[in-house]
Scaffold this motif. Structure first.
Motif, PDB file in Angstrom:
ATOM      1  N   ASP A  61      10.375  69.780  25.667  1.00 50.46           N
ATOM      2  CA  ASP A  61      11.832  69.678  25.704  1.00 50.46           C
ATOM      3  C   ASP A  61      12.297  68.959  26.961  1.00 50.46           C
ATOM      4  O   ASP A  61      13.492  68.821  27.204  1.00 50.46           O
ATOM      5  N   GLN A  62      11.357  68.512  27.774  1.00 51.62           N
ATOM      6  CA  GLN A  62      11.649  67.750  28.982  1.00 51.62           C
ATOM      7  C   GLN A  62      10.469  66.835  29.267  1.00 51.62           C
ATOM      8  O   GLN A  62       9.403  66.977  28.673  1.00 51.62           O
ATOM      9  N   LYS A  63      10.672  65.893  30.159  1.00 45.93           N
ATOM     10  CA  LYS A  63       9.573  65.036  30.583  1.00 45.93           C
ATOM     11  C   LYS A  63       8.911  65.654  31.809  1.00 45.93           C
ATOM     12  O   LYS A  63       9.585  66.136  32.722  1.00 45.93           O
ATOM     13  N   ASN A  68       8.938  63.308  39.789  1.00 50.33           N
ATOM     14  CA  ASN A  68       9.104  64.402  38.845  1.00 50.33           C
ATOM     15  C   ASN A  68       8.211  65.566  39.253  1.00 50.33           C
ATOM     16  O   ASN A  68       6.995  65.456  39.254  1.00 50.33           O
ATOM     17  N   ASN A  93       7.989  68.527  37.750  1.00 49.88           N
ATOM     18  CA  ASN A  93       7.745  69.460  36.658  1.00 49.88           C
ATOM     19  C   ASN A  93       6.317  69.286  36.141  1.00 49.88           C
ATOM     20  O   ASN A  93       5.913  68.170  35.792  1.00 49.88           O
TER      21      ASN A  93
END
Length: 320
Positions: free
Chosen positions: A72-74, A2, A4
């Protein structure tokens, strides 16, 4: 993996420099959240907006409801820069420091616990260790936490919360503790920016006590490189000290600034010492060097002169 990142406090000095560094040197996508208090400034972020790997959300980490939009996301990781950090302000009123530094960190820990991020790095400070005498060895990761003011006490409290969540829940959490940062984008209330901007304007530069308090100075770009190393290679549950290896007295720092700018040393004005003023900080950064291969690259004079030039440009633009 990930890619992000959630960066808290990215409108502040170190957070903004870290975002700039990561956008230039990595492929991570960055969500920056900041409450935009006095310590954060939109000018620190204005050149990020055109980058497709960046977004900003105005929210306060001490308010759980304010954080809803951010999650709103991981995220692959949270890096928590958000903090009240002005010691003088903490002496006047500790409440904001408890709210942001302790309650805010707790809210982020619950986010990790609830699966909103794969890991978290808590960006802390050498001030949690307290003060060193002149003949004492630099702080290591095993030095006891002995904070001497409300700011450092709030950061030590946050560190202990992080440790407890790691021990209790086995969460992937890491703590970093840095020495005094300096460089572009730092708030003008801080020691080096105040000395530089006052000197540029021929205003007296206040120097606490005898001026012989010692700080270990770390250029902000070196700190950013260290955090990048910790993000990608740091071990969960560990503490990493990040130091500059440049111990200087406060008087020595001001003297170098005045000499560089060609200003009179009589601009130094000795003032009554601050309450709870720690005498000396110094960091042993041997662990992060041995385990992650990091070491500071920027000499103190090189970093300081770059910083002075940045403030000269900023001041000249503001005066137009």
């Amino acid at each position: 993996m990930n890619k992000n990142l959630l960066i808290t406090g990215g409108a502040g000095f170190i957070g903004a420099n870290f975002i700039e560094y990561m956008l230039k040197n990595s492929s991570y996508s960055i969500t920056n959240i900041d409450a935009l208090t006095y310590a954060g400034h939109v000018d620190n972020m204005k050149h990020f907006d055109q980058n497709p790997n960046y977004r900003f959300i105005n929210c306060d980490i001490s308010n759980p409801n304010s954080l809803i939009d951010a999650f709103d996301q991981k995220y692959g990781a949270i890096i928590n820069f958000a903090a009240e950090s002005h010691v003088d302000r903490s002496i006047e009123n500790a409440n904001p420091f408890v709210n942001t530094n302790i309650k805010g960190t707790l809210n982020l820990l619950y986010a990790v616990l609830n699966g909103k991020a794969n890991k978290m790095i808590q960006v802390s400070t050498d001030e949690v260790y307290g003060s060193l005498n002149t003949d004492e060895l630099p702080f290591t990761e095993h030095s006891p936490l002995l904070p001497n003011n409300s700011y450092s006490a709030s950061k030590a409290s946050a560190d202990l919360l992080v440790r407890s969540f790691y021990k209790t829940h086995q969460l992937p959490l890491i703590i970093t503790r840095c020495s005094n940062n300096y460089g572009p984008k730092q708030h003008r209330e801080k020691f080096i920016p105040k000395a530089v901007t006052n000197a540029l304007n021929d205003i007296k530069i206040p120097l606490y006590g005898d001026g012989l308090h010692v700080r270990d100075w770390l250029y902000v770009d070196d700190h950013c490189r260290a955090l990048h190393k910790v993000l990608e290679h740091g071990e969960a549950g560990e503490v990493y000290n990040i130091g500059g290896g440049h111990e200087r007295t406060n008087k020595e720092v001001i003297t170098i600034i005045l000499d560089y700018l060609g200003k009179d040393q009589r601009l130094i004005e000795y003032v009554e010492d601050r309450k709870g003023h720690d005498r000396r900080y110094a960091i042993n950064w041997g662990k992060i060097h041995k385990e992650l291969g990091w070491k500071p690259q920027v000499t103190f004079r090189e970093g300081l002169f770059q910083t002075i030039e940045w403030y000269k440009i900023k001041y000249s633009q503001q005066s137009r």
